[in-house]
Design an enzyme around this catalytic site. Structure first.
Site, PDB file in Angstrom:
ATOM      1  N   GLN A 190      79.584  -7.680   7.104  1.00  0.00           N
ATOM      2  CA  GLN A 190      78.723  -7.616   5.928  1.00  0.00           C
ATOM      3  C   GLN A 190      79.506  -8.149   4.719  1.00  0.00           C
ATOM      4  O   GLN A 190      80.611  -7.679   4.442  1.00  0.00           O
ATOM      5  CB  GLN A 190      78.284  -6.168   5.667  1.00  0.00           C
ATOM      6  CG  GLN A 190      77.379  -5.597   6.743  1.00  0.00           C
ATOM      7  CD  GLN A 190      75.965  -6.154   6.696  1.00  0.00           C
ATOM      8  OE1 GLN A 190      75.598  -6.854   5.764  1.00  0.00           O
ATOM      9  NE2 GLN A 190      75.178  -5.849   7.718  1.00  0.00           N
ATOM     10  N   TYR A 218      72.848  -4.473  18.966  1.00  0.00           N
ATOM     11  CA  TYR A 218      73.461  -5.401  17.995  1.00  0.00           C
ATOM     12  C   TYR A 218      74.493  -4.664  17.134  1.00  0.00           C
ATOM     13  O   TYR A 218      74.461  -4.725  15.908  1.00  0.00           O
ATOM     14  CB  TYR A 218      72.404  -6.039  17.083  1.00  0.00           C
ATOM     15  CG  TYR A 218      71.190  -6.601  17.778  1.00  0.00           C
ATOM     16  CD1 TYR A 218      71.209  -7.878  18.325  1.00  0.00           C
ATOM     17  CD2 TYR A 218      70.023  -5.849  17.890  1.00  0.00           C
ATOM     18  CE1 TYR A 218      70.076  -8.399  18.969  1.00  0.00           C
ATOM     19  CE2 TYR A 218      68.904  -6.356  18.524  1.00  0.00           C
ATOM     20  CZ  TYR A 218      68.937  -7.630  19.071  1.00  0.00           C
ATOM     21  OH  TYR A 218      67.833  -8.141  19.703  1.00  0.00           O
ATOM     22  N   ASP A 299      69.945  -3.578  14.273  1.00  0.00           N
ATOM     23  CA  ASP A 299      70.312  -4.403  13.106  1.00  0.00           C
ATOM     24  C   ASP A 299      70.352  -5.852  13.598  1.00  0.00           C
ATOM     25  O   ASP A 299      71.415  -6.437  13.753  1.00  0.00           O
ATOM     26  CB  ASP A 299      71.669  -3.960  12.560  1.00  0.00           C
ATOM     27  CG  ASP A 299      72.077  -4.720  11.310  1.00  0.00           C
ATOM     28  OD1 ASP A 299      71.252  -5.487  10.776  1.00  0.00           O
ATOM     29  OD2 ASP A 299      73.240  -4.566  10.867  1.00  0.00           O
ATOM     30  N   CYS A 324      67.644  -8.061   7.885  1.00  0.00           N
ATOM     31  CA  CYS A 324      68.036  -9.040   6.874  1.00  0.00           C
ATOM     32  C   CYS A 324      66.909 -10.035   6.601  1.00  0.00           C
ATOM     33  O   CYS A 324      67.119 -11.026   5.895  1.00  0.00           O
ATOM     34  CB  CYS A 324      69.308  -9.777   7.288  1.00  0.00           C
ATOM     35  SG  CYS A 324      69.168 -10.683   8.838  1.00  0.00           S
ATOM     36  N   GLU A 358      67.852  -7.343   2.188  1.00  0.00           N
ATOM     37  CA  GLU A 358      68.197  -6.468   3.307  1.00  0.00           C
ATOM     38  C   GLU A 358      67.384  -5.196   3.164  1.00  0.00           C
ATOM     39  O   GLU A 358      67.301  -4.620   2.069  1.00  0.00           O
ATOM     40  CB  GLU A 358      69.699  -6.152   3.281  1.00  0.00           C
ATOM     41  CG  GLU A 358      70.234  -5.573   4.553  1.00  0.00           C
ATOM     42  CD  GLU A 358      70.933  -6.608   5.426  1.00  0.00           C
ATOM     43  OE1 GLU A 358      71.340  -6.245   6.541  1.00  0.00           O
ATOM     44  OE2 GLU A 358      71.058  -7.761   5.002  1.00  0.00           O
TER      45      GLU A 358
END
Length: 366
Positions: A190, A218, A299, A324, A358
């Site tokens: 990130q 993920y 994610d 995202c 996000e």
């Protein structure tokens, strides 16, 4: 991609515009009030990459400001400083060029520079060349990394020279715990550490008291895995990238977390294994049949979840979906909304001054 224009005086208004866009887009799901998590208004990215421009005896960084048509609308912008990147990167940008400008072996055919930093000030610099790197380069690069107080990696075609290590250690404060993460060069992490901390704390908060076991798809380097482990009896996390799985194991050991198992399998493979359709050697010893999986965390990349994975995660009582891409999140929620309702809804401004958003959604079975 258009370069973000950092305007701290306008940040609050731009943030509210994004929040209103998300509220409107997801209104049909009747979510609770949107929780909005703001970014620092400048110096928020922990990594950055620049092309290196050679002009006579001088050299400097550039980025490309790309308009609607990448072929015709492409502007080269000199970057002596970069307010999007954190202070450590801005400090190192001129310092690196000052050190190598008069050293032919370090500057010759240098094509790109990548910076990876941590909140504590650790820094890794990757120098990418259009030529092979030899012993002289390595000797001079070792001197350079000592002068700058950084770690250096040299790259060229089919060559990667790691002088020390290929990662930094990032520290995240999650509640009262301090978690340490290995973040490896050229792998996904990130980029906005301040927002990442807020995301981790949000995910811990929404899953508090849920109990049972957690499935995570993920999982990357264990970003959410480490933070959520205390909320569950056991965690089974999956990830397809070898580099990320190695980092996840490193991070679990470094933080003394023992109730997590990480498997290098795809979400599709894991789904088939849970359904009993297949047996996989990589899942031996995971004892999936005895687990009480109450919750799933996903994610996914910008493409969102495929139909099979949406059907899989709908089998759990609780869903934590970090996205995202609001568009693919919305598409997936059209199906998930048939079985689950939204009880927490958040927006994390990972990428200020851009259209990127996000989001986080916590859904429970109806």
């Amino acid at each position: 991609m258009a370069l973000p224009v950092v305007e701290p005086e306008n940040y609050a208004a731009l943030l509210e515009e994004k929040a209103n866009r998300i509220r409107e887009q997801f209104a049909a799901f009747n979510p609770p009030e949107l929780e909005v998590f703001e970014s620092p208004a400048s110096h928020y990215r922990m990594r950055a990459e620049f092309r290196v421009w050679h002009k006579g005896d001088d050299l400097f960084y550039v980025m490309f400001d790309i308009g609607e048509d990448p072929k015709t609308d492409r502007k080269t912008v000199r970057m002596d400083q970069y307010p999007v990147a954190n202070e450590r990167i801005n400090e190192l940008m001129p310092a690196l060029l000052d050190e190598i400008r008069g050293v032919p072996e370090l500057r010759r055919r240098l094509f790109q520079v990548e910076f990876l930093t941590s909140q504590s000030g650790e820094a890794l610099i990757t120098m990418i060349y259009h030529r092979a790197l030899g012993d002289e380069w390595e000797v001079l690069a070792r001197e350079l990394q000592t002068k700058l107080g950084v770690r250096i990696i040299g790259r060229s075609r089919k060559q990667r020279v790691v002088l020390d290590v290929d990662y930094v250690i990032e520290t995240m404060q999650v509640g009262e715990r301090t978690l340490e993460y290995q973040q490896v060069e050229n792998s996904f992490t990130q980029p906005n550490a301040a927002l990442c901390e807020k995301m981790l704390n949000w995910a811990v908060d929404v899953s508090k008291g849920v109990g049972g076991d957690l499935v995570e798809l993920y999982c990357g380097n264990g970003n959410f895995t480490l933070a959520l482990a205390d909320n569950f009896d056991h965690v089974v996390a999956t990830e397809i990238s070898k580099t990320s799985v190695r980092s996840a194991h490193f991070n679990l050991e470094r933080n003394g977390i023992e109730n997590v198992k990480v498997a290098r399998v795809s979400s599709e493979e894991f789904s088939d294994a849970l359904a009993g359709k297949t047996e996989m050697r990589r899942l031996e010893g995971f004892d999936l049949d005895s687990r009480n999986f109450t919750t799933v965390l996903v994610d996914p990349p910008r493409a969102g979840l495929d139909d099979n994975t949406v059907q899989q995660i709908a089998q759990y009582d609780n869903i934590i979906y970090v996205s995202c891409n609001p568009d693919t999140l919305h598409e997936n929620m059209l199906e998930l909304n048939k079985t689950h309702k939204v009880v927490r809804f958040a927006m994390f401004d990972q990428f200020p001054y851009t259209h990127h958003i996000e989001s986080g959604v916590f859904m429970v079975r109806r």
